[in-house]
Every structure is written in structure tokens, then in C-alpha cells.
Design a protein around this motif. Structure first.
Motif, PDB file in Angstrom:
ATOM      1  N   GLY A 124      74.575  -2.632  40.317  1.00 46.74           N
ATOM      2  CA  GLY A 124      73.427  -2.467  39.456  1.00 46.74           C
ATOM      3  C   GLY A 124      72.819  -1.083  39.429  1.00 46.74           C
ATOM      4  N   LEU A 125      73.284  -0.185  40.373  1.00 46.95           N
ATOM      5  CA  LEU A 125      72.619   1.185  40.674  1.00 46.95           C
ATOM      6  C   LEU A 125      72.771   2.251  39.563  1.00 46.95           C
ATOM      7  CD1 LEU A 125      73.063   1.199  44.419  1.00 46.95           C
ATOM      8  CD2 LEU A 125      70.894   0.482  43.210  1.00 46.95           C
ATOM      9  N   THR A 126      73.375   1.861  38.496  1.00 49.17           N
ATOM     10  CA  THR A 126      73.470   2.948  37.244  1.00 49.17           C
ATOM     11  C   THR A 126      72.066   2.936  36.527  1.00 49.17           C
ATOM     12  OG1 THR A 126      74.352   1.330  35.984  1.00 49.17           O
ATOM     13  CG2 THR A 126      75.983   2.758  37.181  1.00 49.17           C
ATOM     14  N   PRO A 127      71.504   3.867  35.881  1.00 47.28           N
ATOM     15  CA  PRO A 127      72.351   5.140  35.461  1.00 47.28           C
ATOM     16  C   PRO A 127      72.307   6.288  36.918  1.00 47.28           C
ATOM     17  CG  PRO A 127      70.296   5.100  34.465  1.00 47.28           C
ATOM     18  CD  PRO A 127      70.309   3.807  35.102  1.00 47.28           C
ATOM     19  N   CYS A 128      73.405   6.909  36.935  1.00 51.69           N
ATOM     20  CA  CYS A 128      73.378   8.106  37.808  1.00 51.69           C
ATOM     21  C   CYS A 128      73.911   9.181  36.932  1.00 51.69           C
ATOM     22  CB  CYS A 128      73.852   7.768  39.048  1.00 51.69           C
ATOM     23  SG  CYS A 128      75.707   7.621  39.064  1.00 51.69           S
ATOM     24  N   SER A 129      74.071  10.279  37.634  1.00 53.07           N
ATOM     25  CA  SER A 129      74.923  11.283  37.009  1.00 53.07           C
ATOM     26  C   SER A 129      75.726  11.983  37.986  1.00 53.07           C
ATOM     27  CB  SER A 129      74.099  12.419  36.381  1.00 53.07           C
ATOM     28  OG  SER A 129      73.111  12.850  37.241  1.00 53.07           O
ATOM     29  N   ALA A 155      87.424  11.723  33.590  1.00 57.58           N
ATOM     30  CA  ALA A 155      87.741  10.849  32.180  1.00 57.58           C
ATOM     31  C   ALA A 155      87.582   9.586  32.846  1.00 57.58           C
ATOM     32  CB  ALA A 155      89.180  11.247  31.840  1.00 57.58           C
ATOM     33  N   ARG A 156      87.759   9.321  33.871  1.00 58.69           N
ATOM     34  CA  ARG A 156      87.145   7.900  34.642  1.00 58.69           C
ATOM     35  C   ARG A 156      85.694   7.627  34.586  1.00 58.69           C
ATOM     36  NH1 ARG A 156      91.675   8.253  33.790  1.00 58.69           N
ATOM     37  NH2 ARG A 156      90.880   7.722  31.992  1.00 58.69           N
ATOM     38  N   ALA A 157      84.817   8.559  35.052  1.00 60.23           N
ATOM     39  CA  ALA A 157      83.643   8.665  35.195  1.00 60.23           C
ATOM     40  C   ALA A 157      82.972   8.672  33.610  1.00 60.23           C
ATOM     41  CB  ALA A 157      83.307  10.093  35.866  1.00 60.23           C
ATOM     42  N   HIS A 158      83.729   9.270  32.938  1.00 65.47           N
ATOM     43  CA  HIS A 158      83.092   9.008  31.308  1.00 65.47           C
ATOM     44  C   HIS A 158      83.331   7.678  30.968  1.00 65.47           C
ATOM     45  CE1 HIS A 158      81.876  10.362  27.302  1.00 65.47           C
ATOM     46  NE2 HIS A 158      83.059  10.001  26.842  1.00 65.47           N
ATOM     47  N   GLU A 159      84.576   6.913  31.136  1.00 63.78           N
ATOM     48  CA  GLU A 159      84.696   5.709  30.735  1.00 63.78           C
ATOM     49  C   GLU A 159      83.643   4.949  31.365  1.00 63.78           C
ATOM     50  OE1 GLU A 159      88.480   4.760  32.045  1.00 63.78           O
ATOM     51  OE2 GLU A 159      89.519   5.766  30.330  1.00 63.78           O
ATOM     52  N   LEU A 160      83.139   5.139  32.549  1.00 66.86           N
ATOM     53  CA  LEU A 160      82.075   4.067  33.541  1.00 66.86           C
ATOM     54  C   LEU A 160      80.819   4.435  32.742  1.00 66.86           C
ATOM     55  CD1 LEU A 160      83.176   4.693  37.107  1.00 66.86           C
ATOM     56  CD2 LEU A 160      83.423   2.674  35.808  1.00 66.86           C
ATOM     57  N   GLY A 161      80.830   5.234  31.832  1.00 66.32           N
ATOM     58  CA  GLY A 161      79.616   5.706  31.111  1.00 66.32           C
ATOM     59  C   GLY A 161      78.577   6.576  31.929  1.00 66.32           C
ATOM     60  N   LEU A 162      79.082   7.221  32.832  1.00 68.16           N
ATOM     61  CA  LEU A 162      78.122   8.214  33.552  1.00 68.16           C
ATOM     62  C   LEU A 162      78.235   9.529  33.038  1.00 68.16           C
ATOM     63  CD1 LEU A 162      79.742   7.175  37.041  1.00 68.16           C
ATOM     64  CD2 LEU A 162      77.388   6.387  36.029  1.00 68.16           C
ATOM     65  N   PRO A 163      77.064  10.167  32.914  1.00 70.10           N
ATOM     66  CA  PRO A 163      76.737  11.556  32.295  1.00 70.10           C
ATOM     67  C   PRO A 163      77.327  12.351  33.470  1.00 70.10           C
ATOM     68  CG  PRO A 163      74.663  10.433  32.781  1.00 70.10           C
ATOM     69  CD  PRO A 163      75.642   9.483  33.023  1.00 70.10           C
ATOM     70  N   PHE A 164      77.879  13.680  33.142  1.00 71.86           N
ATOM     71  CA  PHE A 164      78.148  14.697  34.049  1.00 71.86           C
ATOM     72  C   PHE A 164      77.942  15.794  33.702  1.00 71.86           C
ATOM     73  CE2 PHE A 164      81.832  13.493  31.682  1.00 71.86           C
ATOM     74  CZ  PHE A 164      82.510  14.665  31.490  1.00 71.86           C
TER      75      PHE A 164
END
Length: 185
Positions: A124-129, A155-164
Motif C-alpha cells: 500500500g505504498l503507492t503512488p510513487c514515481s 513496460a512493467r512499471a507502466h502496468e503497475l500504474g506507476l508514473p515515470f
């Protein structure tokens, strides 16, 4: 797995896991490298070199290890396909994150980032970038038969919903460019 030296060597203030604020997780993995070898030696080299650090930081006016730094045993990355290895890394990262520690992961190739990124969501430590400093976009859906490749981590980070944010990219494939455009990234 052979034990590695602790971060900061013998000059550090010794902290056990419970007292440590910072936990170092070595991940000596190089299962999907496509050019050259040696990334599995990265954690050991970083830990050995860290013994040369001065513990005192003049801007903070204190020793950097006063918060307590604990080095975990390295993740067992031998055996299994890349997905199985990523699951082991994820589980190893989940524990210190769940315990409220600041996790520092030392690799290995950068595919290992998937484990800690996924573990952040698990606890539960999202969101992060994600700040990616790399020559390549690493946005391929899969590379050399696996979606858990070094060439697929973003691509995996994007699937996890993480902005980058990507810095230093000098090369990407046409499908990666199309992906960036389609996702308006």
C-alpha cells in the motif's frame, strides 16, 4: 548464497534489523542481460566499495549511518525462469517495506526493479514515481522470450500504474515509440 559485507563496512554504527531505518537488499541477478556479463557482481562490488565512504555528512552535520543501516542476505536468484526470480525479489522486498523500512535495492541488472516496485503496491505504498536514468527506453512488452527482461522493466512499471520519467534515453525501438505515443507518455 554467500554472505556479503555489510553496507558501510566496519566503520558503521552496527544496527540490527529492528533498529535499522534503512535496509539494503542485494540482488545479484543477470538472467536477462543481452550484452556483456558481470552484473551479478554489482551488489558485492557496491558493498565492498561502501566501506570507503566517510560516515560524516557535512550538509547534514551528522553521520549518515545514525539512522541505522542493515544489510540483508542476498536474494537467491539461482534457478527458475525470470518470473520466478522476480517473485522471489518481490517477496524479499515486501518484508522491509511492510516493516516501514527505507529499502535500498542493489543489483544486478535493472530488471530486478520489478520486485521492489510491485512490492510497494503490495504493502500500500503507492503512488510513487520512477526516475529511470538509462540509454534505452526498456518499454518492450517482452524481450528474448520474457516480459521480465531488462528491456521490459519500464513496460512493467507502466502496468503497475506507476508514473515515470526517463532521462538519458538515446535509443528506442519503433514499437516503443508507438507505445509512448499511444499512451500519451
Amino acid at each position: 548464497m554467500p554472505l556479503l559485507p555489510p553496507f558501510c563496512g566496519d566503520d558503521r554504527h552496527v544496527a540490527d534489523y529492528d533498529a535499522a531505518h534503512i535496509v539494503v537488499l542485494p540482488v545479484p541477478y543477470e538472467g536477462t542481460v543481452s550484452y556483456g556479463q558481470g552484473t551479478s557482481e554489482g551488489p558485492r562490488a557496491i558493498l565492498e566499495a561502501s566501506s570507503q565512504l566517510e560516515m560524516y555528512d557535512e550538509e547534514l552535520d551528522r553521520r549518515i549511518d545514525e539512522a541505522g543501516i542493515f544489510t540483508l542476505p542476498p536474494v537467491d536468484v539461482g534457478g527458475g525462469d525470470p518470473k520466478a526470480v522476480m517473485d522471489r525479489i518481490r517477496e524479499a522486498a515486501r518484508v522491509p517495506l511492510r516493516d516501514g523500512k527505507l529499502l535500498v535495492t542493489l543489483g544486478g541488472e535493472h530488471s530486478i526493479s520489478y520486485g521492489p516496485l510491485a512490492a510497494l503496491g503490495d504493502v500500500g505504498l503507492t503512488p510513487c514515481s520512477v526516475l529511470q536514468i538509462d540509454a534505452h527506453a526498456d518499454l518492450r512488452p517482452q524481450y528474448q522470450g520474457t516480459p521480465y527482461s531488462h528491456a521490459s522493466i519500464m513496460a512493467r512499471a507502466h502496468e503497475l500504474g506507476l508514473p515515470f520519467v526517463q532521462v538519458g534515453i538515446r535509443s528506442l525501438s519503433a514499437p516503443e515509440r508507438a507505445f509512448l505515443r499511444a499512451e500519451k507518455l
